[in-house]
Structures are given as C-alpha cells and as structure tokens.
Enzyme design. Structure first.
Site: not given
Length: 479
Positions: A21, A24, A27-28, A136
């Site tokens: 994934g 901005a 990154v994973v 969230d």
C-alpha cells in the site's frame, strides 16, 4: 570518543519485499526478519518530507501502537528510526478487509454479524481501557488476520488515534470519516471515547443490511442527518432483523454521548453475549447483495481519489496495512478520512476563544477573563507605557475601576483575523480590533487597536499566554 554512526538496525535485521500500500509520505511493504524468517508489514515513512506536526503525529501513532496488545488489534512489533526514514513493523495481515470477505461467503447471518461486531467491540474496549480513542473506525480499517475460515478481525490504522485521560471530553480537532462522524464532533463539542461507539453503531447497521444509516452525496445534508440522528429501520429488509439487534444499534446511535452505550456495556448486551439464543441464524442474501454494491461504491470512489492525489501533495492521504486496492475515497463519499478540515476548525476555534476573551473584557467580567488567560500572562499594551506586564494584577485594576463600572454599551468586532497553528497545542492570532462606544456627551465613537495573541492548550482548554497591543487603550478614556 562517542560513535556517531547512523542507525541501520532495520536494514541489518529485515529484508524488504513487495509493496502492499502507499500514502503521500509512506509506503507499506512486506518484510521478513532475517534471524527468524517471520514475515511482517513495514510502514516506511519518509521523514525528510514531514513537517514538525507530522513528526508529532508519527511519534503519537508509534506510542499508541506500542501500548496496544490485543488479538483483535494489528500489533506493532518494532519502531526504528534510520537516516531519513522511520520504520513501523506491524503484523502482516493477509485476509484483506472484513467487508470484502463477507460478500464472498456462501452463508451470512445475524449471528455472524454479532460475532464480527463483538471482535470490533473487544478491540475498542481494549483501546478505551488504555486511554486511546481511535477516531476513524470504518470498514477500511477492519481487516482479517488471514484467509482461513474464522480468522480474527483486526483493527488497523491508528494514524488519527488520540490519548485521553479517563473519561475526559475535550475538543481534539475535526477528524474522522464523514459517514462515521458522531453528532458531537459535527457540533464541534468536546468529545472522547463515545465517538468510537457511534462509529460502531454505523458499522453494525451496515453489517446487518449492507447500506449505511446516514447517506447523502451532499456532505452538508449528510451532516444534518447525523446531528439529528435521522435514521430508521425500513421494510422489508429490517423486518427480519431481531428487536435485540435494533436495540443495540439504538443504544450505539444515541445522540447524547453521555447516554450512549460504552464498549464494555455493549459486550454484555444479550445480542452479543447470548448470540446462540438471541441472534437469528437466517441467511441474509439481500444484505450480501447490498454489501457488494456498497463495497463497489467505496472502491470506485477510492480510485477517483487516487487519481486526484497523484496531482497534488496531500499529506492526509495515508495507507496502513491495506491491500493494494484498499485505497481512500473521494471527499463526496462517506468513506474519506478527513483531517485537513481539522486545521480549518482549529483556526475557527482560536478566533472563537479570542472573541470570548474580548466579550469578557467588554462585560467587565474578571472571573471569565481569568479562566481564559494563563495566570502568568505576559503583555505589551499602551496602558503599560512600553513595559512588559506579567500576571493579572495590572489588568485587575482596569476591571475593578473602569470596565465593571461602565454601564454604557460597548461593541467590539475583530477584523482580518490571521491564525497560525503551532503544533497541536499552540496558536497565534493577529487581528485589528474595532471598539464602538458612546462618549460622555452621548456621541458614538470608534477606537482601533492592532493585536496579536498567543494561545496554548492545556487539558483540552485554550489559554491566552501572551498578547501585544498597539493603538488605542482597551478602555474608552472618555466613556
């Protein structure tokens, strides 16, 4: 001589693989600990691009994730800072989103929905017991540990999570996802743990019928629905849902947060803890069909936002432990995490508290004034003839001898306010202050001063710690 070598612990201990994934500034990627062969998901943050506030948020997220150890929460195993990058090493969750798994099932009943929400409530209860509010909760952040049948539901993405003291209610900023926001956040009231329970109510509603309780393409109308608690249980789909399930939803979607059910109370609700005898076992094909459409709408709007994000720097876009297609959604959908509006709301909050302070001055209300000001308030003002004033005694004189004795109407307006936010708990406001009053002869007069005020938030409350005023004195001299 002390070593100044840069830390390379992540690079030395872990091997990186494919991307899972992207955000901005992060990154994973799948990674493996070389010594054990154990696989993890590494969230890699480019710290060179982070603002001071983003750094604070990263530290907060790591601190919160380190604290939470629960089978229904994605676990943080390591947090490593290297030159230019920070690595957060999480559980590798391979089962994808819970909602995507449900639509692939051949059989799905109320009892299954009960089991899903129970695991979500267990994770929320653990957060709340540790003084954490997630803020969230939504389908995108509910993942499955693996593809195996009966895999555990895992709560992910603590990027917006906050730390609270006990049952503290305060204004922590406008943050969350539109369709899951609670009435108190939309009203910009102080809030706390109950916001997560409202979101659980929205999730449970979707789990039972496949569509959300509050929905409108127009965000303003959506927010009006939420603030009014305007949802219902329409026929025919709700006719087959047990009264106990509806009762739990009603207790979660209670407008007054003080009366809303807590996570620990919800876990004791008959529909959860007596599932086998209370929840219906009937297959809900209509729910699965509706949920497919709901998921497709989320994914489509996510793809639109991804295209938009490619053209601009959007710091709120983030991805944690998502499948490659687990992207965020466009702002007109009800599934986009909003925190940029938080900045606008916080600036408005500073203007509002400044207006309250000026109102206290106009009313000669020293008690209200002292509640808004820090006891060690410093100031430069015309009345002090260029000297730095510290503390309240100088101001007390004017309140006791001029302001409180003036019964003539005074009207003040703030012109062109400019607010600078300094981190999460400090702000500076500059503005022109116009004061209208009636002089001793009954003639209307206007005074103007230019002011700058520095605010600091302590225990959820803003306090004025310094101000600088030029121009006219505060008190109408000939009033």
């Amino acid at each position: 001589m002390a070593s100044t070598a840069t830390c390379t612990r992540f690079t030395d201990e872990y091997q990186l693989f494919e991307e899972l994934g992207k955000g901005a500034f992060s990154v994973v990627r799948r990674c493996m600990k070389i010594t054990t062969g154990q696989e993890y998901a590494a969230k890699i943050i480019n710290t060179k691009k982070l603002s001071a506030r983003d750094h604070q948020k990263l530290e907060r997220e790591a601190r919160i994730c380190r604290l939470l150890k629960h089978p229904n929460i994605v676990r943080l195993h390591d947090s490593i800072s290297e030159e230019g990058f920070h690595y957060l090493v999480f559980d590798l969750v391979t089962g994808g989103e819970l909602f995507e798994d449900i639509v692939a099932r051949e059989y799905y009943s109320e009892a299954d929905a009960s089991h899903c929400i129970q695991q979500i409530l267990e994770s929320v209860n653990h957060c709340h017991l540790n003084g954490i509010v997630h803020r969230d909760l939504k389908p995108e952040n509910l993942l499955l540990a693996s593809k195996s049948k009966g895999a555990a539901v895992k709560l992910a993405d603590f990027g917006l999570a906050i730390e609270v003291q006990g049952e503290q209610q305060a204004w922590f900023g406008f943050a969350g996802t539109p369709g899951y926001l609670s009435p108190e956040v939309l009203r910009k009231d102080p809030y706390g743990k109950p916001v997560d329970m409202w979101a659980c109510g929205v999730i449970l509603y979707i789990l039972l019928v496949g569509y959300p309780p509050f929905w409108d393409e127009d965000q303003h109308r959506l927010y009006q629905q939420i603030k009014a608690g305007a949802y219902d249980f329409p026929s025919p789909e709700w006719d087959t849902v047990t009264p106990e399930a509806k009762d739990l939803i009603n207790k979660m979607l209670t407008i007054n947060p003080a009366k809303r059910i807590t996570a620990s109370e919800a876990l004791k609700h008959p529909w959860i803890c007596q599932r086998s005898t209370v929840a219906s076992m009937m297959h809900r094909q209509e729910t699965v069909d509706c949920l497919k459409k709901f998921n497709a709408r989320r994914k489509l709007k996510g793809a639109i936002l991804t295209t938009m994000l490619a053209t601009r720097n959007f710091s709120a876009a983030k991805s944690l432990l998502k499948k490659p297609d687990g992207v965020k959604e466009s702002t007109e959908s009800s599934n986009t995490t909003i925190e940029d509006e938080d900045v606008k709301a916080r600036k408005q909050e500073i203007i509002k508290v400044t207006e309250q302070l000026i109102e206290a001055i106009n009313n000669g209300d020293f008690e209200a004034y002292t509640k808004i000001c820090d006891p060690g308030l410093t100031s430069f003002e015309p009345e002090a003839l260029g000297n730095l004033v510290e503390g309240m005694d100088f101001h007390r004189f004017y309140f006791e001898n001029a302001l409180s004795k003036s019964n003539k109407p005074i009207h003040t307006i703030i012109l062109n306010p400019h607010v600078h936010l300094v981190g999460d708990d400090a702000a500076c406001i500059a503005y022109i202050r116009l004061t209208q009053y009636m002089d001793g002869t009954g003639m209307p007069k206007t005074m103007q001063s230019e002011e700058t005020r520095v605010w600091h938030r302590r225990d959820g409350k803003w306090q004025n710690v310094h101000f600088h005023r030029s121009g006219s004195p505060t008190v109408p001299i000939n009033a």
